[in-house]
Structure formats: C-alpha cells, structure tokens
Design a protein around this motif. Structure first.
Motif, PDB file in Angstrom:
ATOM      1  N   THR A  16       1.340   4.994   5.264  1.00 50.83           N
ATOM      2  CA  THR A  16       2.131   6.213   5.320  1.00 50.83           C
ATOM      3  C   THR A  16       2.154   6.765   6.738  1.00 50.83           C
ATOM      4  OG1 THR A  16       2.423   8.426   4.335  1.00 50.83           O
ATOM      5  CG2 THR A  16       0.162   7.706   4.750  1.00 50.83           C
ATOM      6  N   THR A  17       3.185   7.503   7.054  1.00 50.21           N
ATOM      7  CA  THR A  17       3.256   8.237   8.316  1.00 50.21           C
ATOM      8  C   THR A  17       3.005   9.720   8.073  1.00 50.21           C
ATOM      9  OG1 THR A  17       5.657   8.450   8.049  1.00 50.21           O
ATOM     10  CG2 THR A  17       4.871   6.586   9.348  1.00 50.21           C
ATOM     11  N   SER A  18       2.628  10.076   6.851  1.00 49.41           N
ATOM     12  CA  SER A  18       2.442  11.478   6.460  1.00 49.41           C
ATOM     13  C   SER A  18       0.971  11.840   6.403  1.00 49.41           C
ATOM     14  CB  SER A  18       3.087  11.714   5.079  1.00 49.41           C
ATOM     15  OG  SER A  18       2.702  12.984   4.559  1.00 49.41           O
ATOM     16  N   SER A  19       0.540  12.710   7.304  1.00 49.07           N
ATOM     17  CA  SER A  19      -0.845  13.178   7.270  1.00 49.07           C
ATOM     18  C   SER A  19      -1.097  14.024   6.028  1.00 49.07           C
ATOM     19  CB  SER A  19      -1.165  13.984   8.534  1.00 49.07           C
ATOM     20  OG  SER A  19      -0.295  15.095   8.666  1.00 49.07           O
ATOM     21  N   GLY A  20      -0.024  14.668   5.509  1.00 52.66           N
ATOM     22  CA  GLY A  20      -0.151  15.463   4.297  1.00 52.66           C
ATOM     23  C   GLY A  20      -0.582  14.622   3.112  1.00 52.66           C
ATOM     24  N   VAL A  21      -0.106  13.385   3.036  1.00 46.81           N
ATOM     25  CA  VAL A  21      -0.489  12.482   1.960  1.00 46.81           C
ATOM     26  C   VAL A  21      -1.967  12.132   2.060  1.00 46.81           C
ATOM     27  CG1 VAL A  21      -0.214  10.141   1.063  1.00 46.81           C
ATOM     28  CG2 VAL A  21       1.793  11.504   1.561  1.00 46.81           C
ATOM     29  N   LEU A  45      -8.160   1.514  -3.825  1.00 48.29           N
ATOM     30  CA  LEU A  45      -6.918   1.900  -3.163  1.00 48.29           C
ATOM     31  C   LEU A  45      -7.187   2.009  -1.668  1.00 48.29           C
ATOM     32  CD1 LEU A  45      -3.976   3.015  -3.297  1.00 48.29           C
ATOM     33  CD2 LEU A  45      -4.959   5.276  -3.654  1.00 48.29           C
ATOM     34  N   ILE A  46      -6.407   1.292  -0.870  1.00 44.94           N
ATOM     35  CA  ILE A  46      -6.511   1.366   0.586  1.00 44.94           C
ATOM     36  C   ILE A  46      -5.262   2.063   1.117  1.00 44.94           C
ATOM     37  CG2 ILE A  46      -6.746   0.068   2.739  1.00 44.94           C
ATOM     38  CD1 ILE A  46      -9.140  -0.236   0.902  1.00 44.94           C
ATOM     39  N   VAL A  47      -5.455   3.106   1.894  1.00 43.95           N
ATOM     40  CA  VAL A  47      -4.335   3.863   2.456  1.00 43.95           C
ATOM     41  C   VAL A  47      -4.465   3.907   3.975  1.00 43.95           C
ATOM     42  CG1 VAL A  47      -3.102   6.060   2.503  1.00 43.95           C
ATOM     43  CG2 VAL A  47      -4.163   5.296   0.381  1.00 43.95           C
ATOM     44  N   CYS A  48      -3.403   3.529   4.665  1.00 43.71           N
ATOM     45  CA  CYS A  48      -3.349   3.556   6.128  1.00 43.71           C
ATOM     46  C   CYS A  48      -2.433   4.687   6.571  1.00 43.71           C
ATOM     47  CB  CYS A  48      -2.806   2.254   6.691  1.00 43.71           C
ATOM     48  SG  CYS A  48      -3.625   0.769   6.133  1.00 43.71           S
ATOM     49  N   LEU A  49      -2.911   5.529   7.450  1.00 44.67           N
ATOM     50  CA  LEU A  49      -2.087   6.543   8.094  1.00 44.67           C
ATOM     51  C   LEU A  49      -1.831   6.077   9.520  1.00 44.67           C
ATOM     52  CD1 LEU A  49      -0.783   9.377   8.355  1.00 44.67           C
ATOM     53  CD2 LEU A  49      -3.061  10.250   8.964  1.00 44.67           C
ATOM     54  N   VAL A  50      -0.561   5.877   9.870  1.00 46.29           N
ATOM     55  CA  VAL A  50      -0.225   5.383  11.203  1.00 46.29           C
ATOM     56  C   VAL A  50       0.724   6.353  11.895  1.00 46.29           C
ATOM     57  CG1 VAL A  50      -0.623   2.955  10.687  1.00 46.29           C
ATOM     58  CG2 VAL A  50       1.617   3.941  10.193  1.00 46.29           C
ATOM     59  N   LYS A  51       0.625   6.410  13.207  1.00 48.25           N
ATOM     60  CA  LYS A  51       1.487   7.298  13.981  1.00 48.25           C
ATOM     61  C   LYS A  51       1.666   6.746  15.380  1.00 48.25           C
ATOM     62  CE  LYS A  51      -2.337  10.193  15.645  1.00 48.25           C
ATOM     63  NZ  LYS A  51      -2.863  11.565  15.802  1.00 48.25           N
ATOM     64  N   MET A  85       6.036   1.853  11.678  1.00 41.20           N
ATOM     65  CA  MET A  85       5.541   0.826  10.759  1.00 41.20           C
ATOM     66  C   MET A  85       5.633  -0.563  11.389  1.00 41.20           C
ATOM     67  SD  MET A  85       4.461   2.077   7.809  1.00 41.20           S
ATOM     68  CE  MET A  85       4.657   0.696   6.684  1.00 41.20           C
ATOM     69  N   GLY A  86       6.744  -0.823  12.087  1.00 40.27           N
ATOM     70  CA  GLY A  86       6.928  -2.115  12.737  1.00 40.27           C
ATOM     71  C   GLY A  86       5.949  -2.354  13.857  1.00 40.27           C
ATOM     72  N   GLY A  87       5.433  -1.274  14.449  1.00 42.54           N
ATOM     73  CA  GLY A  87       4.460  -1.411  15.517  1.00 42.54           C
ATOM     74  C   GLY A  87       3.094  -1.840  15.001  1.00 42.54           C
ATOM     75  N   PHE A  88       2.722  -1.360  13.821  1.00 43.70           N
ATOM     76  CA  PHE A  88       1.382  -1.624  13.307  1.00 43.70           C
ATOM     77  C   PHE A  88       1.299  -2.841  12.399  1.00 43.70           C
ATOM     78  CE2 PHE A  88       0.822   2.734  14.679  1.00 43.70           C
ATOM     79  CZ  PHE A  88      -0.503   2.795  15.065  1.00 43.70           C
ATOM     80  N   ARG A 104      -5.599   5.546  10.912  1.00 42.75           N
ATOM     81  CA  ARG A 104      -6.735   5.911  10.070  1.00 42.75           C
ATOM     82  C   ARG A 104      -6.605   5.133   8.766  1.00 42.75           C
ATOM     83  NH1 ARG A 104      -8.142  11.807   7.276  1.00 42.75           N
ATOM     84  NH2 ARG A 104     -10.211  11.228   6.496  1.00 42.75           N
ATOM     85  N   VAL A 105      -7.666   4.449   8.368  1.00 38.86           N
ATOM     86  CA  VAL A 105      -7.639   3.667   7.129  1.00 38.86           C
ATOM     87  C   VAL A 105      -8.765   4.145   6.236  1.00 38.86           C
ATOM     88  CG1 VAL A 105      -7.618   1.375   6.097  1.00 38.86           C
ATOM     89  CG2 VAL A 105      -6.794   1.686   8.444  1.00 38.86           C
ATOM     90  N   CYS A 106      -8.423   4.545   5.024  1.00 36.02           N
ATOM     91  CA  CYS A 106      -9.413   5.039   4.069  1.00 36.02           C
ATOM     92  C   CYS A 106      -9.383   4.207   2.799  1.00 36.02           C
ATOM     93  CB  CYS A 106      -9.154   6.506   3.721  1.00 36.02           C
ATOM     94  SG  CYS A 106      -9.392   7.637   5.101  1.00 36.02           S
TER      95      CYS A 106
END
Length: 327
Positions: free
Chosen positions: A224-229, A318-324, A20-23, A298-300
């Motif tokens: 989130t860091t969860s691809s499942g979410v 709703l904006i959701v960011c998936l980061v890894k 999270m701190g990286g992005f 990935r941002v949706c």
C-alpha cells in the motif's frame, strides 16, 4: 519474489504506479474498469508484465455501473430534502430499472408510495462499497487540486502585487497547475477507523472473488501507499512484528544498473519476514551518479490469523508493505 497485490484501492494514480514499480518487479492491481490501464501512464508497466490488472467479471461490472448511475440520479432528485428522501426509501435502496428517475419523479409528483421491487437489492455489496469509495477518492482529489491551485495562484498574485516576483513567465494558471500536479495526500488519512475497515473488508471480498489472492498460499503480501491503512492495521492487531522500517533509502527504478540487486534485497527481506524474522538491510553501496529517487519502506507481519480471519484473507499470516517515494 512473492506475488504482490496493491491494496486496498481499485484505482491507481500514475504517482502510485511509479512508487509500486520502483519497489517491486511485478504486482497485481484489482480494477473495476478494464480500460483504465490502457492509458499511456501505465503502458510500459502493463506491456512489460510488471503490472497485472485483475478485473472483476465484466457482466457484474456493467451491472454495477448501472446501479451506481441509477443511485446517483435518484439521489440528485432529493438533494436538500433529506426528510423526503428517507420517507421514500424506507431505509432500503431500490436500484431496479422500473424504479428509474422518471418513475421516481412521477411518484413524487403524484404523492404515491414508492413501488416495492420484486427482489431486494443485497445490502452491503462489497463491489458497490468499493465503487463508491473509488468515486469518493476521485472527487476528493479534484477538490484538493482545485483548492491547492487557488492557493498557489493567490500566493503568486499577492507576491506580484508586492513586487516580489521579477519574472512572471514561470507562473501557471490554476487549470494547468491542477492538471499537472498529482495529489500526494493519503485518501484514507482523514477517514475514521470504521470507514477504513469497511473499505478493507470490501477490497478483500472482491479481490478474493476476482482471483487476486491465492487461496492455497500460506502468506498474503499486500502493498500500500497509504500510511492510514498501516496505522489502522497496527492499531487493531494484538500482535504485530515490525520486520523492516527504513524512512529514507535509494529506490533503484527500472533501467538502473543497480535494479536487479535492489529487487533481490526486497525479495530477501520479504522472505525473512515471512519466516518470522526481522529483515537485516545490507549496507548501501556508493550510489554516486545514480539519479534514482529516495523513498521509504515499512514491512509488518500480523501473525496468528486475527486480521486474516477478520477480513477473510487466506493464509496463516498477513504481510503488509507500506512504500513511498520521497522525491
């Protein structure tokens, strides 16, 4: 940059904090334990203001822990005796002081009926759901680490017996290995959709009450860091815009000379997606000599308010960011 909320977890591992701190320059984390972020793993992020823990009401958190301990102690009495447990609880959970372990044991021994409380405990308390979800994540992580450590040691042992290892000094014990390796597995990857939905609903309810979400804002940005979410949200929304999807990119961490420009790209991309457009990621500069890790984002966007209404999230979309981090 718009406010970012870590979602939908209440406990953050050091690995997740680094991601999270990286992005993001700054982000909020809903926390059920006020002391958690005083640990050394998070001190730099917290002290610099980049990580903002948002805690639930202290009195409510204390009452929650009392409920959890009472429930766990009570459930332990009936381990292996599901029929007796169901007969006693009458499909309700009593978490009152007068129904503590000693009282329950006395009732079991005497064969008496379980005493009814003066007031019923509310069913489906989102705070209670989140706390048990947190406990489940921690227990599963411990189990995974133990199993991985056992596999690692077994592989090393067989390799040594077969003469494939010349230097045994690099081998570490199961305990050291488990303590030093952060579990990478997504805690929601193996959950069914109903379990994921329950966790998201609970997180949104508690986060809204604690002040994580801006009730006046026109957009909520969750990371989130969860691809499942992300998979769950994508599968359960009739409209979704995939605004940005980059599988491998250099993530310029705090202290890197390209950090400020990197954050600008993230911020501009979010603004484009909030505006209803797909983000155009600028061409990367030569990063020779930069030791920062690679990652993916990935941002949706979920417009129309369907998911906002389902999970009671304020805003028009709703904006959701998936980061890894890949390394």
């Amino acid at each position: 940059m718009r406010p970012i909320c870590f979602f939908p977890f209440t406990r953050m591992t050091p690995d997740q904090a680094r991601t999270m701190g990286g992005f993001f320059e700054a982000f909020k984390v809903l926390s059920l334990d006020r002391s958690e972020f005083s640990q050394s793993h998070y001190s730099d992020l917290v002290d610099s203001g980049r990580l903002e823990p948002v805690a639930v009401d202290e009195a409510r958190a204390a009452a929650l822990e009392a409920q959890v301990h009472a429930f766990k102690d009570w459930a332990a009495i009936h381990r292996g005796n599901e029929k007796n447990l169901k007969a006693l609880i009458r499909e309700k959970t009593w978490l009152k002081d007068e129904n503590g372990v000693a009282a329950i044991q006395s009732q079991i021994r005497s064969g008496g009926a379980f005493p009814a409380p003066e007031e019923e405990v509310p069913q489906g308390d989102p705070l209670l759901v989140l706390r048990f979800a947190e406990i489940l994540d921690m227990e599963n992580k411990t189990i995974r680490n133990s199993l991985q450590a056992m596999d690692e040691n077994n592989a090393a042992l067989f390799a040594e017996l077969k003469g494939e290892l010349e230097d045994k000094s690099g081998l570490s014990g199961a305990e050291d290995w488990a303590a030093g390796v952060e579990a990478k597995m997504d805690p929601l990857a193996e959950m069914n959709p109903g379990q994921i939905e329950e966790r998201i609903r609970a997180w949104c309810a508690v986060a809204g009450e604690a002040g994580c979400l801006d009730p006046e804002g026109d957009c909520t940005v969750l990371a989130t860091t969860s691809s499942g979410v992300m998979d769950y949200l994508a599968a359960n929304s009739d409209r979704m815009i995939n605004g940005l999807d980059i599988d491998s990119i250099k993530v310029h961490e705090h202290g890197c000379g390209q950090r400020e420009e990197w954050l600008g790209k993230i911020s501009n991309s979010l603004e484009e997606i909030v505006s209803g457009n797909s983000a155009v990621w600028p061409e990367e500069k030569n990063d020779v000599g930069c030791s920062c890790p690679a990652g993916g984002i990935r941002v949706c966007s979920f417009p129309g308010g369907d998911l906002n209404k389902t999970f009671n999230i304020p805003g028009r979309q709703l904006i959701v960011c998936l980061v890894k981090l890949n390394s």
